[in-house]
Design a protein around this motif. Structure first.
Motif, PDB file in Angstrom:
ATOM      1  N   HIS A   1      40.609  27.017  37.120  1.00 56.39           N
ATOM      2  CA  HIS A   1      41.633  28.064  37.096  1.00 56.39           C
ATOM      3  C   HIS A   1      41.678  28.869  38.401  1.00 56.39           C
ATOM      4  CE1 HIS A   1      42.854  27.653  32.878  1.00 56.39           C
ATOM      5  NE2 HIS A   1      41.589  27.320  32.668  1.00 56.39           N
TER       6      HIS A   1
ATOM      7  N   ALA B   1      49.722  38.032  37.395  1.00 54.24           N
ATOM      8  CA  ALA B   1      48.629  37.576  38.260  1.00 54.24           C
ATOM      9  C   ALA B   1      48.922  37.890  39.715  1.00 54.24           C
ATOM     10  CB  ALA B   1      48.421  36.072  38.084  1.00 54.24           C
ATOM     11  N   GLY B   2      50.223  37.973  40.051  1.00 51.00           N
ATOM     12  CA  GLY B   2      50.569  37.982  41.461  1.00 51.00           C
ATOM     13  C   GLY B   2      50.839  39.339  42.064  1.00 51.00           C
TER      14      GLY B   2
ATOM     15  N   ALA C   1      36.561  36.206  44.710  1.00 54.45           N
ATOM     16  CA  ALA C   1      37.662  37.098  44.294  1.00 54.45           C
ATOM     17  C   ALA C   1      38.848  36.322  43.732  1.00 54.45           C
ATOM     18  CB  ALA C   1      38.111  37.955  45.476  1.00 54.45           C
ATOM     19  N   PHE C   2      39.019  35.062  44.156  1.00 55.28           N
ATOM     20  CA  PHE C   2      40.105  34.250  43.600  1.00 55.28           C
ATOM     21  C   PHE C   2      39.609  33.354  42.464  1.00 55.28           C
ATOM     22  CE2 PHE C   2      41.980  34.944  47.955  1.00 55.28           C
ATOM     23  CZ  PHE C   2      43.088  35.667  47.519  1.00 55.28           C
ATOM     24  N   GLY C   3      38.429  33.611  41.959  1.00 56.51           N
ATOM     25  CA  GLY C   3      37.887  32.811  40.877  1.00 56.51           C
ATOM     26  C   GLY C   3      37.250  31.542  41.414  1.00 56.51           C
TER      27      GLY C   3
ATOM     28  N   ARG D   1      36.639  34.437  28.597  1.00 55.01           N
ATOM     29  CA  ARG D   1      36.252  33.090  28.183  1.00 55.01           C
ATOM     30  C   ARG D   1      35.624  33.195  26.796  1.00 55.01           C
ATOM     31  NH1 ARG D   1      38.736  32.617  32.738  1.00 55.01           N
ATOM     32  NH2 ARG D   1      38.098  31.030  34.247  1.00 55.01           N
TER      33      ARG D   1
ATOM     34  N   ARG E   1      49.582  23.550  35.250  1.00 53.48           N
ATOM     35  CA  ARG E   1      49.228  23.878  36.638  1.00 53.48           C
ATOM     36  C   ARG E   1      49.942  22.932  37.612  1.00 53.48           C
ATOM     37  NH1 ARG E   1      44.735  26.985  39.388  1.00 53.48           N
ATOM     38  NH2 ARG E   1      44.697  26.072  41.436  1.00 53.48           N
TER      39      ARG E   1
ATOM     40  N   HIS F   1      46.228  22.561  30.326  1.00 55.73           N
ATOM     41  CA  HIS F   1      46.142  23.363  31.545  1.00 55.73           C
ATOM     42  C   HIS F   1      46.548  22.541  32.771  1.00 55.73           C
ATOM     43  CE1 HIS F   1      43.789  24.758  35.128  1.00 55.73           C
ATOM     44  NE2 HIS F   1      44.610  25.755  34.907  1.00 55.73           N
TER      45      HIS F   1
ATOM     46  N   THR G   1      37.514  38.085  35.488  1.00 52.04           N
ATOM     47  CA  THR G   1      38.474  37.021  35.188  1.00 52.04           C
ATOM     48  C   THR G   1      39.093  37.331  33.828  1.00 52.04           C
ATOM     49  OG1 THR G   1      36.777  35.772  34.011  1.00 52.04           O
ATOM     50  CG2 THR G   1      37.101  35.249  36.352  1.00 52.04           C
ATOM     51  N   THR G   2      39.932  36.432  33.342  1.00 46.67           N
ATOM     52  CA  THR G   2      40.360  36.553  31.951  1.00 46.67           C
ATOM     53  C   THR G   2      39.164  36.182  31.067  1.00 46.67           C
ATOM     54  OG1 THR G   2      41.216  34.325  32.200  1.00 46.67           O
ATOM     55  CG2 THR G   2      42.795  36.125  32.366  1.00 46.67           C
TER      56      THR G   2
ATOM     57  N   THR H   1      47.482  42.408  41.617  1.00 44.61           N
ATOM     58  CA  THR H   1      46.319  41.992  42.394  1.00 44.61           C
ATOM     59  C   THR H   1      46.573  42.217  43.892  1.00 44.61           C
ATOM     60  OG1 THR H   1      47.299  39.811  42.261  1.00 44.61           O
ATOM     61  CG2 THR H   1      45.438  40.235  40.806  1.00 44.61           C
TER      62      THR H   1
ATOM     63  N   CYS I   1      42.591  30.681  41.661  1.00 46.55           N
ATOM     64  CA  CYS I   1      43.937  31.255  41.867  1.00 46.55           C
ATOM     65  C   CYS I   1      44.922  30.297  42.558  1.00 46.55           C
ATOM     66  CB  CYS I   1      43.798  32.508  42.713  1.00 46.55           C
ATOM     67  SG  CYS I   1      45.376  33.313  43.022  1.00 46.55           S
TER      68      CYS I   1
ATOM     69  N   LEU J   1      34.004  39.386  38.514  1.00 44.16           N
ATOM     70  CA  LEU J   1      34.076  38.943  39.910  1.00 44.16           C
ATOM     71  C   LEU J   1      33.638  40.051  40.864  1.00 44.16           C
ATOM     72  CD1 LEU J   1      37.552  37.209  39.575  1.00 44.16           C
ATOM     73  CD2 LEU J   1      35.318  36.087  39.591  1.00 44.16           C
TER      74      LEU J   1
ATOM     75  N   MET K   1      49.202  29.299  31.475  1.00 36.91           N
ATOM     76  CA  MET K   1      48.157  28.340  31.864  1.00 36.91           C
ATOM     77  C   MET K   1      46.754  28.943  31.928  1.00 36.91           C
ATOM     78  SD  MET K   1      48.561  27.476  35.881  1.00 36.91           S
ATOM     79  CE  MET K   1      50.143  28.085  36.352  1.00 36.91           C
ATOM     80  N   LEU K   2      46.692  30.245  32.220  1.00 35.54           N
ATOM     81  CA  LEU K   2      45.352  30.840  32.296  1.00 35.54           C
ATOM     82  C   LEU K   2      44.692  30.866  30.925  1.00 35.54           C
ATOM     83  CD1 LEU K   2      45.082  33.995  34.576  1.00 35.54           C
ATOM     84  CD2 LEU K   2      43.375  32.209  34.257  1.00 35.54           C
TER      85      LEU K   2
HETATM   86  C1  HEM Z   1      44.777  39.454  45.999  1.00 36.04           C
HETATM   87  C2  HEM Z   1      45.553  38.801  45.174  1.00 36.04           C
HETATM   88  C3  HEM Z   1      45.073  37.902  44.066  1.00 36.04           C
HETATM   89  C4  HEM Z   1      43.836  37.805  43.479  1.00 36.04           C
HETATM   90  C5  HEM Z   1      42.572  38.587  43.799  1.00 36.04           C
HETATM   91  C6  HEM Z   1      43.933  36.779  42.464  1.00 36.04           C
HETATM   92  C7  HEM Z   1      42.877  36.368  41.677  1.00 36.04           C
HETATM   93  C8  HEM Z   1      42.955  35.367  40.722  1.00 36.04           C
HETATM   94  C9  HEM Z   1      41.841  34.918  39.921  1.00 36.04           C
HETATM   95  C10 HEM Z   1      40.431  35.484  39.982  1.00 36.04           C
HETATM   96  C11 HEM Z   1      42.288  33.938  39.104  1.00 36.04           C
HETATM   97  C12 HEM Z   1      41.462  33.179  38.075  1.00 36.04           C
HETATM   98  C13 HEM Z   1      41.328  33.982  36.804  1.00 36.04           C
HETATM   99  C14 HEM Z   1      40.458  33.352  35.760  1.00 36.04           C
HETATM  100  O1  HEM Z   1      39.760  32.365  36.027  1.00 36.04           O
HETATM  101  O2  HEM Z   1      40.456  33.872  34.630  1.00 36.04           O
HETATM  102  C15 HEM Z   1      43.694  33.762  39.395  1.00 36.04           C
HETATM  103  C16 HEM Z   1      44.491  32.850  38.772  1.00 36.04           C
HETATM  104  C17 HEM Z   1      45.835  32.718  39.030  1.00 36.04           C
HETATM  105  N1  HEM Z   1      46.552  33.373  40.009  1.00 36.04           N
HETATM  106 FE1  HEM Z   1      45.855  34.734  41.306  1.00 36.04          FE
HETATM  107  N2  HEM Z   1      45.201  36.288  42.453  1.00 36.04           N
HETATM  108  C18 HEM Z   1      45.929  36.938  43.417  1.00 36.04           C
HETATM  109  C19 HEM Z   1      47.253  36.719  43.750  1.00 36.04           C
HETATM  110  C20 HEM Z   1      48.067  35.806  43.146  1.00 36.04           C
HETATM  111  C21 HEM Z   1      49.440  35.569  43.503  1.00 36.04           C
HETATM  112  C22 HEM Z   1      50.186  36.265  44.636  1.00 36.04           C
HETATM  113  C23 HEM Z   1      49.908  34.641  42.626  1.00 36.04           C
HETATM  114  C24 HEM Z   1      51.270  34.024  42.515  1.00 36.04           C
HETATM  115  C25 HEM Z   1      52.370  34.612  42.770  1.00 36.04           C
HETATM  116  C26 HEM Z   1      48.811  34.274  41.734  1.00 36.04           C
HETATM  117  C27 HEM Z   1      48.895  33.347  40.728  1.00 36.04           C
HETATM  118  C28 HEM Z   1      47.847  32.939  39.936  1.00 36.04           C
HETATM  119  C29 HEM Z   1      47.980  31.961  38.877  1.00 36.04           C
HETATM  120  C30 HEM Z   1      49.253  31.236  38.464  1.00 36.04           C
HETATM  121  C31 HEM Z   1      46.715  31.824  38.304  1.00 36.04           C
HETATM  122  C32 HEM Z   1      46.324  30.920  37.129  1.00 36.04           C
HETATM  123  C33 HEM Z   1      45.737  29.625  37.611  1.00 36.04           C
HETATM  124  C34 HEM Z   1      45.268  28.731  36.487  1.00 36.04           C
HETATM  125  O3  HEM Z   1      45.116  29.166  35.334  1.00 36.04           O
HETATM  126  O4  HEM Z   1      45.043  27.537  36.755  1.00 36.04           O
HETATM  127  N3  HEM Z   1      47.709  35.002  42.088  1.00 36.04           N
HETATM  128  N4  HEM Z   1      44.064  34.634  40.390  1.00 36.04           N
END
Ligand code: HEM
Length: 412
Positions: free
Chosen positions: A357, A240-241, A351-353, A294, A98, A94, A291-292, A244, A359, A318, A86-87
């Motif tokens: 997308h 992703a999980g 940090a989570f975007g 673009r 999602r 998407h 991020t990934t 990070t 997180c 980020l 999905m990313l």
């Molecule tokens: C400190 C821990 C984490 C950080 C800093 C983080 C950060 C991010 C960021 C910045 C994105 C967006 C990336 C982009 O826009 O290119 C993202 C997407 C995502 N993250 Fe996390 N993440 C963390 C932990 C996790 C965990 C624990 C999971 C699941 C087990 C997870 C699942 C996902 C998924 C599935 C996406 C894609 C969402 C989408 O495309 O709609 N992440 N994360």
């Protein structure tokens, strides 16, 4: 103006912030020549990062020959399947992926993992304490920050314990920049992950377990994920999980060992202060450095004379946006107080975007950290760093950020 950048450089990996500050001064996006011969636009300001991440003119779908080589073969085949997650999608595709994945990450399901995470933390800390007793030293990456998220992601994916070290190795390799490893290692890792998840999905379809991934595998809705989509989803959740969260735990431990006053405040004040420590670590040591990638669908005028041509690679950094001095005063200081309850002055970090997308696992990552960190320092209050922080090795590349090792001993 184009600035040269070698993402595999060890000094850059340890402290990329002065480089990013230089780029930020150039304007909303800066053109960079990467050591693999490609060029890209890096976005390093906070407001610009949020704007780009919410702008549909920046696509998440990788260019047809992303990676530059255009090679074919089993490794390239494995990679192209695993990367169809999905990313790497936009728009309706998407939204569908999602929505399907979100059932496994509702607040109720995530919070229900709390007790299990606490138990896993106790196990990990028991082994860490034993090692300290036995050897007088330990490594907070290998003995704390790594095993816990791998155990948790193992719970989510339903992966047997004995396979988790292999998953770690493969994930590390596929996330490394070309040139940082021996030839063939990255290709082998893509193939190993593909083989492993193919077997795992077959097993889940046959006999679903209690894990969240089985929920996705057992979904019989007409819109449910097919085998290829599940493969990519498993890879994404792992990629992703786990690394990070590992970097969040490692960086928070390192920052607290270097800021004993902050550690004392957190231990005295309890959960809200620990939550602030976690937020400030996410900002200060962003575990996902960029991020990934673009790609611009069309020419985009970002203002101040910066025009990004159509079909350009763009990376939102980020780690740099979270150190933008216009938004976070004294950005290089570690000050959990900026996120303390009632303070209300700090804008949210990225940090989570941001945008579509953002997180999906943010709640889980925060939960793991607020459970694990206080337990670490309650169990081992007298830890001290056994290395000079200025020489610690860091993960190379533009994607993931964190120390590779964190030697500690019990303070005298
Ligand atoms: C400190 C821990 C984490 C950080 C800093 C983080 C950060 C991010 C960021 C910045 C994105 C967006 C990336 C982009 O826009 O290119 C993202 C997407 C995502 N993250 Fe996390 N993440 C963390 C932990 C996790 C965990 C624990 C999971 C699941 C087990 C997870 C699942 C996902 C998924 C599935 C996406 C894609 C969402 C989408 O495309 O709609 N992440 N994360």
């Amino acid at each position: 103006m184009t600035t040269a950048l070698n993402p595999a450089d060890a000094a850059f990996a340890r402290d990329p912030y002065p480089f990013y500050a230089g780029l930020r001064a150039q304007g909303p996006a800066a053109r960079v020549a990467l050591s693999n011969g490609t060029s890209a636009w890096l976005v390093t300001g906070y407001r610009q990062a949020r704007a780009v991440l919410a702008d549909p003119r920046f696509s998440n779908v990788p260019a047809p020959r992303a990676g530059g080589s255009g090679r074919v073969g089993p490794a390239a085949g494995a990679r192209s399947v695993l990367e169809r997650h999905m990313l790497n999608t936009d728009g309706d595709e998407h939204r569908r992926l999602r929505r399907l994945a979100s059932v496994a990450f509702t607040p109720r399901r995530v919070d229900a993992l709390g007790e299990r995470i606490a138990r896993l933390t106790e196990e990990v800390l028991g082994a860490l304490a034993e090692r300290l007793d036995r050897e007088g030293a330990a490594d907070l990456v290998d003995d704390f920050a790594f095993p816990l998220p791998v155990l948790v992601i193992g719970e989510i994916l339903g992966v047997p314990e004995e396979d988790r070290a292999d998953l770690r190795t493969w994930t590390y390799r596929v996330g490394s920049p070309a040139g940082a490893l021996a030839p063939g290692e990255i290709d082998d890792a893509w193939q190993s992950l593909h083989r492993y998840f193919t077997g795992l999905i077959a097993a889940k379809r046959e006999q679903p377990g209690e894990d969240l991934f089985s929920l996705l595998a057992a979904d019989e809705d007409a819109e449910a994920l097919d085998d290829t989509e599940l493969l990519a989803m498993a890879f994404l959740l792992l990629f992703a999980g786990y690394e990070t969260t590992m970097n969040l735990l490692a960086s928070a431990s390192l920052l607290l060992l270097g800021h004993p006053g902050e550690l004392t405040s957190a231990r005295q004040e309890g959960e809200p202060r620990w939550a602030a420590v976690v937020e400030e670590t996410l900002r200060h040591a962003s575990p996902l450095e960029g991020t990934t990638w673009r790609r611009t669908r069309e020419e985009v005028d970002l203002g101040s004379g910066t025009v990004v041509p159509a079909d350009s690679s763009v990376l939102v950094v980020l780690a740099a946006a979270n150190r933008d001095p216009e938004v976070f005063p004294d950005p290089d200081d570690f000050r959990p107080g900026r996120f303390a309850p009632g303070d209300g002055r700090a804008l949210p970090h990225v940090a989570f975007g941001h945008g579509p997308h953002v997180c999906l696992g943010a709640r889980l990552a925060r939960l793991e950290a607020v459970i694990a960190l206080p337990r670490l320092f309650d169990a081992l209050p007298a830890l001290s760093l056994a290395a000079d922080p200025a020489t610690l090795p860091y993960r190379p590349g533009l994607l993931v950020r964190g120390p590779r090792s964190l030697p500690v001993r019990r303070a005298e």
